[in-house]
Scaffold this motif. Structure first.
Motif: not given
Lengths: 388, 325
Positions: B146-151, B154-156, B158-159
């Motif tokens: 498991f990894i702690v939420d990396d949005r 990794t995502e912001l 991009l989005f």
């Protein structure tokens, strides 16, 4: 000849209707009997531990009536009287406390509107278009005006010790759903609620008291809230390890993915709401929301994402609450690929399914906030599809 | 600042409710349990949904198997293949299971069940005994998965780009259609089938003063309505009525008046099969006794249900079942 509904005297214009008190607590008129929650039987083993879906396709505005707001239980909805209700705060506090329902009513009160979205909403669509209807693809959501006491108020009454960094919230039902919440969030905007849309919570939504965790996944909004424990570490309960974790393509999984990303869906037209009036003026409408803040803008495309138009918001976006949007469209009767795209106050733009899959793969189950496509055919019927 | 509302929680009150267990072992009570004992308790209390070998029954959760499937299509997530902490299993079994009879297992029984689940996942040998002392030594295969939420990282990025508004792509082709899968529930006819008014009638039906005589010919509609409410407790495992199927428990159409253990396609426990061979017939007396305390009436039978302690509830649910003869 004119319209007989106009030219002839109708029974309702001649005789008498029902008196007051015919229904001491009113229900929708029978003609709206299809605007109800529905479940998808194959999803779960049993309705006692299951979920159903809000009929968002048939609603408008932003407030979800309690009677059709989706339900999610892990051991069934319980009947717990206010008089039998107790809320305990224990753990790393100066004084462990017990509150009755009557105690909660004496704390300073607040009223706030928030959406609650299940982390699994749209989860069946990861691998491909599956369910025909916004109720089924996006109906694990509701939006209510809650009244209650801030969690901060209650925690301060007990006195959080300096080493306290997390709270665990636990329900009184047999599933004992327990979730860990960082103290920062608990002290920020969490709400211990006892009213929704002006009246008592419904049994299925946690009567008499539930927790609201604005913008964060619905599983954390513990129903029948009975205990709040302050600790120095998270608990890693079943619902935050084996469930509500998001597995990526390489097999590692994200945990603590609490916040709900910005998302939107066209609720009408949609598979359950075909166009029946032919070409000409058409109201395209839907819902948008973000767990990170307010909805700033919603764009709508009728051609599958080639071109976009900014929709009209029914009211300015509110933090962590549903926003209604409209696009007044002159339909030429040809096929449409309807999409909506939410943009929130942080600048986050709702991604396409392809964009999400590139980052997360197909096995995440939870937190699918991709752009949805409805293929509206010349007949006015619509279908859930994916497009290139 | 403080309002002085509420009252101090008594130590015995905190102890009664504060049952949670953390990965570092905080909250674990003294006790122990063996794989061997666990197998028997699991068969009695858990297997009805999770299978004799923790392999799962129907749509109920599978607790064993799935090793090395997490990067495959449709990974099988079980205690062995997915759960990062053993404390989670202990905590969940203790606070939330068995389904429909929660919070009834002793600490030793929970240790034994957890030991058996570990054994079912090939993580311990058959002579293993789990205890508070060795609890933290058990290694979970996916502990590091498991990894702690990396949005945010990794995502912001991009989005958050300014979105395209015009001529964003050349072609739009349908690549997948929901109508092809056809898994959407049929919602054509159900509307208003069960009106809220009917539900209210059931709600308002007064409790029967006394149970009906054992073999009354006509069923009291009020009793049947009340029984339908009581039957909610049974619905987790049993279906009755038109189209009913065997689920965790056998279909109950026509159960009244027939020999026990006779439903086609349902795998009964040994004791139920034996009782059927001995001629057990479900009449008012036998059903009522069984429903009052299933485990006492037929020890080691499969039905994981605490029982209906109120005579009026048993009479009502029997009346309800008789309405499907």
């Amino acid at each position: 000849a004119g319209d007989p509904l106009i030219t002839e005297i109708q029974p309702w214009a001649q005789g008498l209707g029902e008196g007051v008190d015919a229904t001491p607590y009113g229900l929708p008129i029978k003609y709206e009997g299809d605007v109800v929650r529905r479940n998808v039987e194959w999803l779960t083993a049993d309705t006692i531990s299951s979920i159903n879906f809000t009929p968002i396709h048939a609603l408008d505005g932003t407030i979800t009536p309690q009677g059709c707001a989706f339900e999610r239980h892990h051991s069934g909805a319980i009947e717990l009287r206010k008089e039998d209700y107790r809320l305990m705060i224990n753990g790393l506090v100066d004084t462990p406390l017990v509150f009755t329902y009557a105690d909660l009513e004496r704390f300073p009160r607040v009223t706030r509107t928030y959406f609650l979205e299940c982390a699994a909403n749209t989860g069946m669509e990861w691998a491909g278009a599956q369910l025909n209807g916004s109720q089924f693809t996006h109906g694990m959501i509701h939006n209510m005006e809650y009244t209650g006491v801030t969690l901060r108020t209650l925690l301060e009454e007990a006195g959080v010790k300096p080493e306290g960094k997390w709270v665990m919230v636990e329900g009184a039902d047999a599933s004992s759903n327990a979730r860990s919440i960082p103290l920062e969030k608990a002290m920020d905007d969490c709400l211990v609620a006892f009213k929704a849309n002006g009246e008592a919570l419904r049994m299925e939504h946690g009567y008499p008291v539930r927790l609201c965790v604005p913008g964060w996944e619905g599983n954390m909004w513990v129903k029948w809230l009975r205990r709040i424990e302050v600790g120095d570490k998270p608990w890693e309960s079943r619902e935050e390890t084996s469930k509500y974790t998001d597995t990526l393509e390489d097999g590692t999984s994200r945990k603590w993915t609490w916040v709900m990303d910005a998302k939107s869906v066209v609720t009408s037209p949609s598979p359950q709401m075909p166009i029946t009036h032919g070409k000409g003026p058409l109201v395209i409408t839907g819902l948008a929301w973000s767990g990170r803040g307010a909805i700033a803008r919603v764009d709508v495309s009728v051609d599958g994402g080639k071109n976009w138009k900014e929709a009209r918001l029914a009211a300015p976006g509110q933090d962590m609450a549903l926003t209604r949007f409209y696009l007044d469209h002159d339909w030429d009767g040809s096929e449409m690929f309807l999409q909506s795209r939410a943009i929130d106050s942080t600048g986050y733009v709702q991604p396409t399914k392809t964009q999400l899959r590139e980052v997360r793969g197909l096995n995440s189950i939870y937190h699918n906030n991709c752009i949805q496509t409805w293929w509206v055919k010349p007949s006015g019927e619509a279908e859930n599809v994916e497009v290139s | 600042e403080k309002l002085g509302l509420g009252r101090p929680a008594l130590p015995e009150e905190v102890a009664a409710w504060d049952k949670d267990v953390r990965p570092d072992g905080l909250g674990l009570p003294d006790g122990s349990g063996s794989v061997e004992d666990g197998e028997m308790i699991f068969a009695d209390s858990c297997a009805v949904c999770h299978g004799d070998f923790a392999e799962g029954v129907g749509n109920w959760p599978k607790l064993a198997g799935g090793a090395n499937t997490l990067d495959h299509a449709d990974p099988l997530k079980t205690v062995g293949s997915y759960w990062p902490y053993l404390s989670t299993t202990w905590d969940y079994v203790h606070r939330s299971m068995p389904f429909g009879d929660a919070q009834t297992l002793s600490a030793d029984e929970v240790y034994a069940i957890v030991a058996y689940i570990l054994y079912s996942n090939d993580l311990v040998e058959d002579d293993f005994v789990l205890s508070k002392e060795n609890f933290l030594e058990v290694e979970m295969p996916n502990a590091d998965g498991f990894i702690v939420d990396d949005r945010e990282e990794t995502e912001l990025p991009l989005f958050t780009a300014e979105p395209c508004m015009e001529n964003c792509k050349d072609t739009v082709e349908v690549t997948m259609r929901a109508a092809v899968l056809d898994v959407t529930p049929d919602i054509g006819e159900e509307a208003a089938a069960e009106t809220p008014a009917e539900a209210e009638v059931a709600e308002a039906a007064p409790a029967a003063e006394e149970p009906p005589a054992a073999e009354t010919a006509a069923l009291d509609p009020e009793m049947v309505a009340k029984g339908e409410k009581v039957f909610k407790k049974c619905k987790a495992c049993h279906q009755v009525g038109e189209g009913a199927k065997n689920r965790t428990g056998p279909v109950l159409n026509g159960v009244f008046g027939r020999t026990a253990g006779m439903v086609d396609g349902f795998k009964y426990s040994k004791v139920m099969a034996a009782a059927a061979d001995d001629g057990l017939v479900w009449d008012h007396e036998t059903l009522s006794a069984y429903l009052e305390n299933p485990k006492a009436y037929l020890p080691k039978n499969k039905m994981s249900f605490a029982g209906l302690k109120k005579e009026e509830d048993r009479a009502a649910v029997i009346a309800y079942l008789r309405s499907f003869d």
